[in-house]
Design a protein around this motif. Structure first.
Motif, mmCIF file in Angstrom:
data_model
loop_
_atom_site.group_PDB
_atom_site.id
_atom_site.type_symbol
_atom_site.label_atom_id
_atom_site.label_comp_id
_atom_site.label_asym_id
_atom_site.label_seq_id
_atom_site.Cartn_x
_atom_site.Cartn_y
_atom_site.Cartn_z
ATOM 1 N N SER A 1 0.838 -1.194 0.000
ATOM 2 C CA SER A 1 0.000 0.000 0.000
ATOM 3 C C SER A 1 0.876 1.249 0.000
ATOM 4 O O SER A 1 2.064 1.195 0.326
ATOM 5 N N LYS B 1 -4.847 0.579 -0.741
ATOM 6 C CA LYS B 1 -4.466 -0.549 -1.582
ATOM 7 C C LYS B 1 -4.171 -0.133 -3.014
ATOM 8 O O LYS B 1 -4.506 0.970 -3.446
ATOM 9 N N LYS C 1 -8.218 3.964 -3.498
ATOM 10 C CA LYS C 1 -7.162 3.045 -3.881
ATOM 11 C C LYS C 1 -6.335 3.657 -5.013
ATOM 12 O O LYS C 1 -6.761 4.609 -5.667
#
Length: 296
Positions: free
Chosen positions: A88, A122, A150
């Motif tokens: 991440s 993510k 994300k």
């Protein structure tokens, strides 16, 4: 005189004497153009500055924190030899559309984990599979989506090759009637073309103690044996066996993962010996193609 959004002006802080700006309310900015056609219209090149301090990562599933004053380009370095992966990346608070490029300057491959379950911000990789930055100077460019919370992949370097060879280095004395993988002779690839050719080559010693003893060698792809790739050893003494430029056309799944291995087995009394450490035995596996992504 119309007032301007100060924050917009600050975000495009260029040297005033070398740039001409045209503002239309709060919506359009022109750089070196008097007639911008989009929110930002640049007549010329742009520069994205690299962080003077590289990102030091080691181990697996790293979270990268770019801090509140990030750069657009980062070099990745490491202080260990264990596999590296990134799970991440923490964006700037409130970011939407933030872009960052990561450059692998290590001598290792770096894995970008797809949708890593423990990642705080993510990364979504193409085809929903982990993305591997293969080799030094490979890179990936990512953009953060506020809606998705994300990162998505804008582009990445493929680090492709036209051929690749691996050598077995372990000394082996083998006797087993069951098919077994030959240590060191395994290549994982993602072919970018349907034309893939494989060669294996082994030189060593065969020591059967009866006339019925013999060895066999074959190719497998994704665990399945390849028809007509099998060769036989049945003479005592030194052996050299080679399968030259064998086509794998019917087994190629373009962009799919292919695991290519060489296997052997031995029937009867005696052994197959392959000891590269003695300086004259050898074994290797090679692939030849127009374009391929090497996974291992």
């Amino acid at each position: 005189m119309r007032k301007f959004n100060v924050q917009t002006l600050i975000s495009f802080a260029f040297i005033y004497s070398t740039l001409s700006f045209t503002f239309m309310g709060y919506s359009q900015v022109g750089i070196n153009t008097a007639s911008p056609t989009t929110t930002l219209d640049v007549n010329g090149g742009i520069s994205l500055r690299e962080s003077p301090v590289p990102l030091v990562v080691s181990g697996v599933n790293n979270n990268i924190d770019l801090s509140t004053a990030p750069y657009s380009v980062y070099r990745i370095v490491t202080n260990s030899q264990i596999p590296i992966s990134i799970g991440s990346i923490t964006p700037v608070p409130g970011a939407d559309g933030q872009v960052v490029r990561l450059i692998n300057t290590t001598n290792q491959d770096i894995t970008i984990k797809h949708n890593y379950i423990l990642g705080s911000s993510k990364i979504l990789c193409p085809s929903e599979t982990d993305l591997k930055l293969v080799g030094e100077n490979s890179s990936v460019t990512l953009q953060f989506s506020k809606t998705l919370s994300k990162w998505t992949v804008l582009s990445y370097s493929k680090s492709t090759k036209k051929n690749h060879t691996i050598f077995g280095t372990e000394n082996i004395t083998f006797h087993n009637p069951q098919w077994s993988d030959i240590p060191g002779l395994e290549i994982k690839i993602r072919p970018l073309t349907s034309k893939v050719y494989v060669t294996y080559n082994l030189f060593g010693e065969l020591s059967p103690n009866n006339q019925q003893a013999f060895g066999q060698i074959r190719l497998t792809v994704n665990g399945g044996p390849i028809a007509n790739s099998e060769m036989k050893l049945n003479d005592s003494g030194y052996y050299q066996i080679a399968l030259p430029m064998f086509p794998l056309d019917k087994k190629v799944d373009i962009n799919g993962l292919m695991t290519i291995k060489v296997q052997w087995r031995f029937h009867g009394g005696g052994n197959i010996v392959n000891n590269p450490g003695n300086g004259y035995h050898h074994r290797y596996l090679s692939i030849y193609t127009d374009d391929v992504l090497i996974v291992n």
